[in-house]
Design a protein around this motif. Structure first.
Motif, PDB file in Angstrom:
ATOM      1  N   PRO A  58     -10.224  -5.799  -7.368  1.00  0.00           N
ATOM      2  CA  PRO A  58     -11.294  -5.599  -6.387  1.00  0.00           C
ATOM      3  C   PRO A  58     -12.570  -5.002  -6.955  1.00  0.00           C
ATOM      4  CG  PRO A  58      -9.517  -4.001  -6.072  1.00  0.00           C
ATOM      5  CD  PRO A  58      -9.009  -5.027  -7.027  1.00  0.00           C
ATOM      6  N   LEU A  59     -12.481  -4.270  -8.068  1.00  0.00           N
ATOM      7  CA  LEU A  59     -13.671  -3.654  -8.674  1.00  0.00           C
ATOM      8  C   LEU A  59     -14.026  -4.303 -10.006  1.00  0.00           C
ATOM      9  CD1 LEU A  59     -12.816   0.079  -7.853  1.00  0.00           C
ATOM     10  CD2 LEU A  59     -14.313  -1.463  -6.578  1.00  0.00           C
ATOM     11  N   GLY A  60     -13.488  -5.499 -10.235  1.00  0.00           N
ATOM     12  CA  GLY A  60     -13.712  -6.191 -11.510  1.00  0.00           C
ATOM     13  C   GLY A  60     -15.157  -6.596 -11.736  1.00  0.00           C
ATOM     14  N   ASN A  61     -15.903  -6.822 -10.639  1.00  0.00           N
ATOM     15  CA  ASN A  61     -17.313  -7.207 -10.819  1.00  0.00           C
ATOM     16  C   ASN A  61     -18.093  -6.093 -11.507  1.00  0.00           C
ATOM     17  OD1 ASN A  61     -17.085  -5.525  -8.578  1.00  0.00           O
ATOM     18  ND2 ASN A  61     -18.659  -6.568  -7.401  1.00  0.00           N
ATOM     19  N   GLY A 259     -21.329   8.877  -2.397  1.00  0.00           N
ATOM     20  CA  GLY A 259     -21.234   8.565  -3.823  1.00  0.00           C
ATOM     21  C   GLY A 259     -20.507   7.258  -4.060  1.00  0.00           C
ATOM     22  N   ASN A 260     -20.214   6.497  -3.010  1.00  0.00           N
ATOM     23  CA  ASN A 260     -19.474   5.244  -3.159  1.00  0.00           C
ATOM     24  C   ASN A 260     -20.120   4.320  -4.175  1.00  0.00           C
ATOM     25  OD1 ASN A 260     -17.780   6.161  -1.146  1.00  0.00           O
ATOM     26  ND2 ASN A 260     -17.842   4.249   0.026  1.00  0.00           N
ATOM     27  N   TRP A 261     -19.275   3.539  -4.839  1.00  0.00           N
ATOM     28  CA  TRP A 261     -19.766   2.567  -5.824  1.00  0.00           C
ATOM     29  C   TRP A 261     -18.939   1.286  -5.701  1.00  0.00           C
ATOM     30  CZ3 TRP A 261     -15.974   1.288  -9.424  1.00  0.00           C
ATOM     31  CH2 TRP A 261     -14.924   2.210  -9.571  1.00  0.00           C
ATOM     32  N   GLY A 262     -19.422   0.217  -6.337  1.00  0.00           N
ATOM     33  CA  GLY A 262     -18.718  -1.064  -6.304  1.00  0.00           C
ATOM     34  C   GLY A 262     -18.634  -1.619  -4.893  1.00  0.00           C
ATOM     35  N   ASN A 263     -17.550  -2.332  -4.617  1.00  0.00           N
ATOM     36  CA  ASN A 263     -17.378  -2.944  -3.299  1.00  0.00           C
ATOM     37  C   ASN A 263     -17.277  -1.911  -2.190  1.00  0.00           C
ATOM     38  OD1 ASN A 263     -17.490  -5.543  -4.219  1.00  0.00           O
ATOM     39  ND2 ASN A 263     -15.294  -5.851  -4.329  1.00  0.00           N
ATOM     40  N   ASP A 264     -16.840  -0.699  -2.528  1.00  0.00           N
ATOM     41  CA  ASP A 264     -16.753   0.348  -1.513  1.00  0.00           C
ATOM     42  C   ASP A 264     -18.131   0.719  -0.968  1.00  0.00           C
ATOM     43  OD1 ASP A 264     -14.028   0.520  -1.600  1.00  0.00           O
ATOM     44  OD2 ASP A 264     -13.952   2.271  -2.902  1.00  0.00           O
ATOM     45  N   ASN A 287     -28.784   1.001  -5.598  1.00  0.00           N
ATOM     46  CA  ASN A 287     -29.628  -0.014  -6.236  1.00  0.00           C
ATOM     47  C   ASN A 287     -28.813  -0.917  -7.153  1.00  0.00           C
ATOM     48  OD1 ASN A 287     -29.054   1.970  -8.070  1.00  0.00           O
ATOM     49  ND2 ASN A 287     -31.100   2.082  -8.950  1.00  0.00           N
ATOM     50  N   ALA A 288     -27.493  -0.881  -7.029  1.00  0.00           N
ATOM     51  CA  ALA A 288     -26.664  -1.588  -7.999  1.00  0.00           C
ATOM     52  C   ALA A 288     -25.798  -2.656  -7.358  1.00  0.00           C
ATOM     53  CB  ALA A 288     -25.760  -0.581  -8.724  1.00  0.00           C
ATOM     54  N   LEU A 289     -25.557  -3.687  -8.118  1.00  0.00           N
ATOM     55  CA  LEU A 289     -24.499  -4.673  -7.928  1.00  0.00           C
ATOM     56  C   LEU A 289     -24.269  -5.133  -6.496  1.00  0.00           C
ATOM     57  CD1 LEU A 289     -22.876  -5.932 -10.183  1.00  0.00           C
ATOM     58  CD2 LEU A 289     -20.962  -4.501  -9.561  1.00  0.00           C
ATOM     59  N   GLY A 290     -25.196  -5.933  -6.002  1.00  0.00           N
ATOM     60  CA  GLY A 290     -24.987  -6.629  -4.743  1.00  0.00           C
ATOM     61  C   GLY A 290     -25.511  -5.943  -3.508  1.00  0.00           C
ATOM     62  N   VAL A 291     -25.807  -4.645  -3.592  1.00  0.00           N
ATOM     63  CA  VAL A 291     -26.180  -3.919  -2.377  1.00  0.00           C
ATOM     64  C   VAL A 291     -27.512  -4.393  -1.801  1.00  0.00           C
ATOM     65  CG1 VAL A 291     -26.659  -1.657  -1.380  1.00  0.00           C
ATOM     66  CG2 VAL A 291     -24.816  -1.929  -3.047  1.00  0.00           C
ATOM     67  N   PRO A 292     -28.606  -4.485  -2.576  1.00  0.00           N
ATOM     68  CA  PRO A 292     -29.879  -4.926  -1.977  1.00  0.00           C
ATOM     69  C   PRO A 292     -29.793  -6.306  -1.335  1.00  0.00           C
ATOM     70  CG  PRO A 292     -30.266  -3.925  -4.113  1.00  0.00           C
ATOM     71  CD  PRO A 292     -28.782  -4.099  -3.990  1.00  0.00           C
TER      72      PRO A 292
END
Length: 443
Positions: A58-61, A259-264, A287-292
Motif C-alpha cells: 500500500p505504501l510502495g509508491n 503528520g500523515n504521509w503516503g496514501n494515509d 506537497n508530496a506524491l499525489g496530494v495536490p
C-alpha cells in the motif's frame, strides 16, 4: 665455437619454451610484440548502497519515489567521475531490498545487506522501521566489526532516533518532527482567526510523538487554541477515511494538523474534499506524491506543508536544480523531488573522499561536523551534520498550495496545475532544536 647474436637469441627462446613445457604450462601461439593487444584494466568495484524500503504494497509508491531520487543522486555523482579514493575513483550503486513496509521484513533485508558486505544502508519511510534498524545495526556492528555498516536516514523523523536512541552508526538527513512541527506552529501562532484545531495521525512512534509534542507546543504558543479532536489510526491500513473526515467536520474544526504521509495523507484529504470539509490542513507532507492532484481547487489556500525545499523557492540554483530533475524524469507523475536526499548522497561522497576510505567508522567520523553547500554541485540545498546527535541542520520552508502561474508559484506538482508558494522561511539556526543525545562511541 663462435656464436652469432641471432643464434644466441634463438637458443634463449627455445630454452624458455622448453622450460615452460617441462613445467606443464600450455603456451598459446605468440604474435609479434607490436600486435599484442593491451591488457584491459578491470574497473574498480562500485560502492554499493542498500536501499531498504517498502517498494510494494500500500505504501510502495512512496518507496519507488524515493528510489528515483536516490538513483538521480548517484547518477550525478557518477557522471563527474564517482567517489575519488586513493585506489581510484569508484561509482555508487543502489541495491534494492523490498521491505514491504514491514519491520520484520526490514530486519531480514538488513541481514541480507550486511551478509553481502554492503557498507551503507538507506531507509526513511517509517520511524518504527528506522528504530528497529538502528538497534539491530548497533548489535551487528559490535559483533562483526569487519562487516560494519552505516545507516543514512532520509525521512524517518521521530526525534527519539537522534535523541534517546541516538547511535554513532545512524545519521538523519531530514528535519525531525519537532523541527518541522515548530515551523508549522510558527504559522499557526500568527493566524489569530484560528480557534479550533483537530489532531489526527498514524498510530506508531512518529504519530504518537507528534500528537504529544503538538499539544505541548500549541499550549505554549497558542494557549487560547481549542483542540477539538485528537485521534490516531492504523498505519497504511485504512482504505476509507470518510468516517474520520466526518468526525472532523462534526467537531467544528477550522484546521487539521497531521503528520500523515503516503496514501494515509492522500486518502484523508480526498475524503475531506468529498464531504466538502471547509478546513485548513497543516501538514508535514501535503506537497508530496499525489496530494495536490487529488485536492485540485479545494486545496488552494487550505493545504500547507513544511519541507527543506520546494520547486518554487525561486532562486537561480533552485530553478536549475528542478529543471535538471525534470529532464531526467519528464513524466508528471514522477514529480517528487527532495533536496535532502540529493544532499545526503553528496555528503556521503564527500565524507568518503575526506576519509579516503569506505570503511563505515572512518566515513562516520568524516561525516560528523561536515558542512556542505550543495549549490555548486547542482543541489539547491545546504546543511551541517551536528556531531552531538548526527542530526542534519538545514533550512525549512512552510508553503501553501496555490494555482500554478500565480505569483510565487511558477511550477505545479505532478502536472496538477497546482503548486506551493513560500509562506515562511526559517534558516538552519532558526530551525534548530536542542538534543538529548548521549551517544556511545566505538572507541
Amino acid at each position: 665455437m663462435r656464436w652469432t647474436r641471432r643464434a644466441a637469441v634463438a637458443l634463449t627462446a627455445a630454452t624458455a619454451v622448453a622450460s615452460a613445457l617441462a613445467a606443464g604450462v600450455v603456451l598459446a601461439q605468440v604474435a609479434p610484440a607490436a600486435a599484442v593487444p593491451p591488457v584491459p584494466v578491470t574497473p574498480a568495484a562500485p560502492i554499493r548502497l542498500a536501499l531498504i524500503e517498502g517498494l510494494s504494497g500500500p505504501l510502495g509508491n512512496g518507496g519507488e519515489a524515493v528510489f528515483r531520487n536516490l538513483i538521480w543522486a548517484t547518477e550525478r555523482v557518477n557522471a563527474r567521475g564517482g567517489v575519488k579514493l586513493p585506489g581510484g575513483a569508484r561509482r555508487l550503486e543502489i541495491v534494492r531490498f523490498d521491505s514491504k513496509g514491514s519491520v520484520e521484513e526490514s530486519l531480514s533485508m538488513l541481514r541480507a545487506a550486511t551478509d553481502q558486505g554492503i557498507p551503507v544502508v538507506l531507509q526513511g519511510n517509517s520511524s518504527a522501521v528506522a528504530s528497529a534498524l538502528i538497534g539491530a545495526l548497533d548489535k551487528h556492528n559490535t559483533r562483526e566489526p569487519d562487516r560494519r555498516a552505516l545507516f543514512l536516514n532520509y525521512a524517518a523523523v521521530d526525534p527519539a532516533l537522534t535523541g534517546a536512541q541516538c547511535s554513532f552508526w545512524h545519521f538523519r538527513f531530514d528535519a525531525h518532527t519537532d523541527m518541522r512541527l515548530a515551523a508549522l506552529v510558527e504559522v499557526i501562532a500568527q493566524d489569530r482567526n484560528l480557534k479550533r484545531l483537530y489532531l489526527i495521525g498514524q498510530d506508531y512512534s512518529f504519530g504518537q510523538h507528534l500528537r504529544e509534542q503538538a499539544r505541548a507546543m500549541l499550549a505554549q504558543r497558542r494557549p487560547d487554541l481549542q483542540i477539538v479532536g485528537d485521534e490516531l489510526h492504523p498505519l497504511g491500513r485504512v482504505k476509507d477515511f470518510l468516517p474520520y473526515a466526518t468526525k472532523i467536520r462534526a467537531s467544528g474544526a477550522q484546521a487539521v494538523l497531521t503528520g500523515n504521509w503516503g496514501n494515509d495523507l492522500t486518502l484523508l484529504i480526498k475524503a475531506a474534499k468529498d464531504i466538502g470539509l471547509d478546513a485548513r490542513f497543516y501538514t508535514f507532507y501535503g506537497n508530496a506524491l499525489g496530494v495536490p492532484g487529488v485536492l485540485g481547487e479545494a486545496g488552494v489556500d487550505r493545504v500547507l506543508a513544511v519541507a527543506e525545499w520546494h520547486p518554487n523557492v525561486g532562486t537561480v540554483d533552485s530553478e536549475r536544480f528542478y529543471a535538471t530533475f525534470r529532464q531526467r524524469f519528464p513524466k508528471p507523475e514522477h514529480d517528487y523531488l527532495h533536496a535532502r536526499m540529493q544532499l545526503m548522497v553528496e555528503m556521503l561522497a564527500a565524507a568518503m573522499e575526506k576519509a579516503g576510505s569506505t570503511d563505515p567508522k572512518a566515513v562516520a567520523l568524516a561525516l560528523e561536523g561536515l558542512r556542505l553547500d550543495g549549490r555548486p554541485l547542482g543541489v539547491a540545498h545546504q546543511g551541517w551534520m551536528r556531531p552531538s546527535d548526527h542530526q542534519l541542520q538545514q533550512p525549512l520552508y512552510v508553503s501553501v498550495m496555490r494555482r500554478a502561474g500565480e505569483a510565487g508559484t511558477a511550477h505545479d506538482n505532478e502536472g496538477s496545475g497546482y503548486g506551493f508558494r513560500t509562506l515562511r522561511f526559517l534558516d538552519a539556526a532558526q530551525a534548530e532544536q536542542p538534543s538529548s543525545c548521549r551517544m556511545k562511541r566505538p572507541y
